[in-house]
Design a protein around this motif. Sequence first.
Motif, PDB file in Angstrom:
ATOM      1  N   GLU A  13       0.840  -1.204   0.000  1.00 45.55           N
ATOM      2  CA  GLU A  13       0.000   0.000   0.000  1.00 45.55           C
ATOM      3  C   GLU A  13       0.877   1.256   0.000  1.00 45.55           C
ATOM      4  N   VAL A  14       1.947   1.253   0.790  1.00 49.20           N
ATOM      5  CA  VAL A  14       2.881   2.390   0.817  1.00 49.20           C
ATOM      6  C   VAL A  14       3.511   2.589  -0.560  1.00 49.20           C
ATOM      7  N   VAL A  15       4.011   1.504  -1.144  1.00 48.47           N
ATOM      8  CA  VAL A  15       4.666   1.590  -2.456  1.00 48.47           C
ATOM      9  C   VAL A  15       3.682   2.062  -3.517  1.00 48.47           C
ATOM     10  N   GLY A  16       2.469   1.554  -3.485  1.00 48.58           N
ATOM     11  CA  GLY A  16       1.468   1.900  -4.487  1.00 48.58           C
ATOM     12  C   GLY A  16       0.935   3.310  -4.388  1.00 48.58           C
ATOM     13  N   ASN A  17       0.971   3.885  -3.178  1.00 48.50           N
ATOM     14  CA  ASN A  17       0.373   5.202  -2.970  1.00 48.50           C
ATOM     15  C   ASN A  17       1.368   6.327  -2.718  1.00 48.50           C
ATOM     16  N   SER A  53      11.970   7.110   1.603  1.00 45.82           N
ATOM     17  CA  SER A  53      11.392   8.151   0.746  1.00 45.82           C
ATOM     18  C   SER A  53      12.349   8.513  -0.389  1.00 45.82           C
ATOM     19  N   ALA A  54      13.632   8.619  -0.059  1.00 48.02           N
ATOM     20  CA  ALA A  54      14.637   8.931  -1.083  1.00 48.02           C
ATOM     21  C   ALA A  54      14.716   7.813  -2.119  1.00 48.02           C
ATOM     22  N   ALA A  55      14.585   6.576  -1.666  1.00 49.92           N
ATOM     23  CA  ALA A  55      14.605   5.446  -2.601  1.00 49.92           C
ATOM     24  C   ALA A  55      13.415   5.535  -3.560  1.00 49.92           C
ATOM     25  N   GLY A  56      12.257   5.905  -3.021  1.00 52.25           N
ATOM     26  CA  GLY A  56      11.076   6.072  -3.871  1.00 52.25           C
ATOM     27  C   GLY A  56      11.276   7.139  -4.932  1.00 52.25           C
ATOM     28  N   GLN A  57      12.028   8.187  -4.587  1.00 55.04           N
ATOM     29  CA  GLN A  57      12.335   9.240  -5.564  1.00 55.04           C
ATOM     30  C   GLN A  57      13.400   8.778  -6.556  1.00 55.04           C
ATOM     31  N   SER A  58      14.306   7.922  -6.111  1.00 55.03           N
ATOM     32  CA  SER A  58      15.435   7.498  -6.938  1.00 55.03           C
ATOM     33  C   SER A  58      15.040   6.455  -7.976  1.00 55.03           C
ATOM     34  N   PHE A  59      14.173   5.547  -7.579  1.00 55.66           N
ATOM     35  CA  PHE A  59      13.779   4.469  -8.478  1.00 55.66           C
ATOM     36  C   PHE A  59      12.716   4.973  -9.437  1.00 55.66           C
ATOM     37  N   ASN A  60      12.694   4.416 -10.629  1.00 56.41           N
ATOM     38  CA  ASN A  60      11.651   4.727 -11.593  1.00 56.41           C
ATOM     39  C   ASN A  60      10.418   3.914 -11.184  1.00 56.41           C
ATOM     40  N   MET A  61       9.555   4.509 -10.375  1.00 48.61           N
ATOM     41  CA  MET A  61       8.426   3.765  -9.813  1.00 48.61           C
ATOM     42  C   MET A  61       7.403   3.356 -10.871  1.00 48.61           C
ATOM     43  N   LYS A  63       8.208   1.921 -13.594  1.00 47.76           N
ATOM     44  CA  LYS A  63       8.695   0.635 -14.099  1.00 47.76           C
ATOM     45  C   LYS A  63       9.019  -0.343 -12.975  1.00 47.76           C
ATOM     46  N   PHE A  64       8.924   0.123 -11.730  1.00 47.24           N
ATOM     47  CA  PHE A  64       9.242  -0.708 -10.572  1.00 47.24           C
ATOM     48  C   PHE A  64       8.191  -1.792 -10.405  1.00 47.24           C
ATOM     49  N   LYS A  65       8.656  -3.038 -10.206  1.00 43.18           N
ATOM     50  CA  LYS A  65       7.708  -4.118  -9.914  1.00 43.18           C
ATOM     51  C   LYS A  65       8.387  -5.190  -9.081  1.00 43.18           C
ATOM     52  N   TYR A  66       7.618  -5.735  -8.169  1.00 43.94           N
ATOM     53  CA  TYR A  66       8.076  -6.887  -7.414  1.00 43.94           C
ATOM     54  C   TYR A  66       7.818  -8.122  -8.261  1.00 43.94           C
ATOM     55  N   THR A  67       8.825  -8.984  -8.357  1.00 42.53           N
ATOM     56  CA  THR A  67       8.709 -10.167  -9.211  1.00 42.53           C
ATOM     57  C   THR A  67       8.588 -11.459  -8.414  1.00 42.53           C
ATOM     58  N   LYS A  68       8.957 -11.412  -7.133  1.00 42.75           N
ATOM     59  CA  LYS A  68       8.893 -12.619  -6.305  1.00 42.75           C
ATOM     60  C   LYS A  68       8.815 -12.204  -4.842  1.00 42.75           C
ATOM     61  N   GLU A  69       8.060 -12.973  -4.061  1.00 42.52           N
ATOM     62  CA  GLU A  69       7.970 -12.742  -2.624  1.00 42.52           C
ATOM     63  C   GLU A  69       8.138 -14.058  -1.882  1.00 42.52           C
ATOM     64  N   ILE A  70       8.903 -13.991  -0.801  1.00 43.32           N
ATOM     65  CA  ILE A  70       9.062 -15.142   0.085  1.00 43.32           C
ATOM     66  C   ILE A  70       8.813 -14.642   1.503  1.00 43.32           C
ATOM     67  N   HIS A  71       7.954 -15.343   2.224  1.00 45.00           N
ATOM     68  CA  HIS A  71       7.621 -14.951   3.595  1.00 45.00           C
ATOM     69  C   HIS A  71       7.883 -16.129   4.530  1.00 45.00           C
ATOM     70  N   ASP A  72       8.504 -15.835   5.657  1.00 44.23           N
ATOM     71  CA  ASP A  72       8.786 -16.858   6.650  1.00 44.23           C
ATOM     72  C   ASP A  72       8.682 -16.208   8.023  1.00 44.23           C
TER      73      ASP A  72
END
Length: 131
Positions: A13-17, A53-61, A63-72
């Motif tokens: 939600e943070v990344v998307g908004n 916040s700086a990372a959000g400004q630095s990355f091209n959001m 084109k940014f996408k998560y391709t894999k998630e692992i949770h443990d």
Amino acid sequence: MNEAKNLIHKWHEVVGNDDPFLLEKIISDDAIFFSPVVFTPMEGKKITMMYLSAAGQSFNMEKFKYTKEIHDGLNSVLEFETYIDDISVNGVDIIEWNEEGKICNFKVMIRPFKAVQKVQEKMIEALESIT
């Protein structure tokens, strides 16, 4: 106990908004941020939020996408891809959640080396604009 797979929606939600208020709600006061371009861990909520916040400004959001998630347990590893200028960036966000469902550790790792250099350049620009 909160499981990371039940908490990760908060991060998405943070990344998307791109909402600093949402980010503030999910970062613990004693959070530690590990940057791919700074050797020393950044300690505390304020500096963790500043770097994220700086990372959000630095990355091209766009084109940014998560391709894999692992949770443990209370840990999440999210692989991502993006482009910064014409440089392909591949990396992982390693997130540790506390018992209150807040992020207490956030580590970013990036490859290849050319991407690390580009991220460093963009992070310096973004951090200078924030401070």
